[in-house]
Write an enzyme that holds these catalytic residues in place. Structure first.
Site, PDB file in Angstrom:
ATOM      1  N   LYS A 226       0.819  -1.213   0.000  1.00  0.00           N
ATOM      2  CA  LYS A 226       0.000   0.000   0.000  1.00  0.00           C
ATOM      3  C   LYS A 226       0.855   1.266   0.000  1.00  0.00           C
ATOM      4  O   LYS A 226       0.351   2.355   0.295  1.00  0.00           O
ATOM      5  CB  LYS A 226      -0.933   0.004   1.216  1.00  0.00           C
ATOM      6  CG  LYS A 226      -1.909  -1.167   1.255  1.00  0.00           C
ATOM      7  CD  LYS A 226      -2.774  -1.116   2.504  1.00  0.00           C
ATOM      8  CE  LYS A 226      -3.641  -2.353   2.640  1.00  0.00           C
ATOM      9  NZ  LYS A 226      -4.460  -2.330   3.873  1.00  0.00           N
TER      10      LYS A 226
ATOM     11  N   ARG B 225     -12.114  -5.567  13.428  1.00  0.00           N
ATOM     12  CA  ARG B 225     -12.428  -5.135  12.066  1.00  0.00           C
ATOM     13  C   ARG B 225     -13.740  -5.764  11.623  1.00  0.00           C
ATOM     14  O   ARG B 225     -13.964  -6.956  11.815  1.00  0.00           O
ATOM     15  CB  ARG B 225     -11.311  -5.532  11.092  1.00  0.00           C
ATOM     16  CG  ARG B 225      -9.928  -5.038  11.465  1.00  0.00           C
ATOM     17  CD  ARG B 225      -9.844  -3.518  11.453  1.00  0.00           C
ATOM     18  NE  ARG B 225     -10.107  -2.954  10.150  1.00  0.00           N
ATOM     19  CZ  ARG B 225      -9.194  -2.852   9.180  1.00  0.00           C
ATOM     20  NH1 ARG B 225      -7.961  -3.307   9.372  1.00  0.00           N
ATOM     21  NH2 ARG B 225      -9.507  -2.300   8.029  1.00  0.00           N
TER      22      ARG B 225
END
Length: 269
Positions: free
Chosen positions: A57, A259
Site C-alpha cells: 500500500k 475489524r
C-alpha cells in the site's frame, strides 16, 4: 483505509504527470502525519521524478538520490491539480512540478506518511512484506502452504501483510464471498481446491476494483478528483442486513480483531 486497488489507482493516475517532470519544490503545510514528514522532502528543489512505483500500500517516487515513500493512511488521497488552485483545510503536502501541475496530498485524519530513504531495500516499512497478490508468486500452491498449519480464521490471515500484501478489509470480505468460504473457517481447514480458487478470486476482485478506480466509501478520491466506482459492485462489504445479491439471505456483520467482517450465511461455508 485505501487498499491495494486504491493505491494502484493513485499510482496510475499520477504517474503520467510526474515521470519526466521536475519537482521545483515541496510545500508542506502540516508535517505532523503518522510520522513527521522527512526533512529531505522539505528540501526538495529542481529534482526530476524517474518513476512512480508501488509496493503493497506504499507509493514509491524514485528520484536521482533517493525515494519518497507515501502511505495514504486511513483517509489520504493524491490529486493532480493546477498550481494556482488554493489549498483547503486538509491539504497538507504539495509537490510543485515543472509542468505547471501540483501533486496535492489531502488527509483529514493525518494518519498517512511521507518518508524519505536513500535505499528501498531494508527500509523498516517495506521489510518482511509478503508477495504481491497480482504476482505469479501468489497462487493456490503458495496459499495452501501458508495456510496448512495456521490455526486462525482465514479472514484476518488474508489481511496479514506477511502472507500477502494489500488485501485489506474490503477485499478480504469480497474475495471470501466470491470463493464461497466462510470468514470464520480456520485457514488450515481449506482444501487444495479452495486455496486455488481463493487465490484466483483475490486476483480477479482486485483487478476489477482497479478497473473501476477503487472503492470510495468516504474519503478516497482518484487523482482526477473522481470517486472510485467499485463501491457500486460490493457484494457483502458494508451491506449488513441487505439481501445477498445471489440468494437473498440477509448479509451478516461480525468482527475479527476489531475489524468489521461481512458475509452470507447461505453462500459461504
Amino acid at each position: 483505509m485505501p487498499e491495494l486497488p486504491e493505491v494502484e489507482t493513485s499510482r496510475r493516475g499520477i504517474e503520467p504527470h510526474l515521470v519526466g517532470a521536475t519537482i521545483l519544490h515541496a510545500h508542506i503545510r502540516n508535517g505532523r502525519l503518522r510520522w513527521p514528514v522527512s526533512d529531505e522532502i522539505y528540501r526538495l528543489s529542481d529534482t526530476p521524478v524517474l518513476s512512480v512505483q508501488r509496493r503493497a500500500k506504499y507509493l514509491l517516487l524514485e528520484l536521482p538520490d533517493g525515494w519518497i515513500i507515501i502511505h495514504l493512511g486511513m483517509s489520504g488521497s493524491l490529486r493532480i491539480l493546477p498550481e494556482a488552485l488554493p489549498a483547503e483545510k486538509h491539504d497538507h503536502v504539495d509537490l510543485v512540478m515543472s509542468n505547471g501541475k501540483i501533486l496535492r496530498y489531502t488527509d483529514p485524519r493525518r494518519f498517512g506518511a511521507w518518508l524519505w530513504t536513500k535505499e528501498l531495500e531494508g527500509h523498516n516499512v517495506l521489510a518482511h512484506l509478503g508477495p504481491e497478490p497480482l504476482s505469479d508468486e501468489f497462487n493456490g500452491e503458495y496459499l495452501q502452504q501458508k495456510c496448512a498449519k495456521k490455526k486462525t480464521a482465514i479472514k484476518p490471515w488474508l489481511m496479514d501483510n506477511k502472507l500477502v500484501v494489500g488485501v485489506g478489509n474490503i477485499y478480504a470480505s469480497e474475495s471470501l464471498f466470491a470463493a464461497g468460504i466462510h470468514p470464520d473457517r480456520l485457514a488450515s481447514s481449506l482444501s487444495t481446491e479452495e486455496c486455488d480458487l481463493l487465490a484466483r478470486v483475490i486476483k480477479a476482485v482486485l483487478l476489477r476494483s482497479i478497473e473501476q478506480g477503487g472503492t470510495t466509501l468516504k474519503d478516497f478520491l482518484q487523482s482526477d478528483g473522481k470517486p472510485g466506482y467499485f463501491a457500486q459492485e460490493l457484494q457483502v462489504y458494508g451491506r449488513k442486513g441487505e439481501p445477498c445479491r445471489v440468494c437473498g439471505t440477509p448479509i451478516v456483520a461480525t468482527k475479527h480483531a476489531q475489524r468489521a467482517t461481512f458475509y452470507c450465511r447461505h453462500c459461504q461455508k
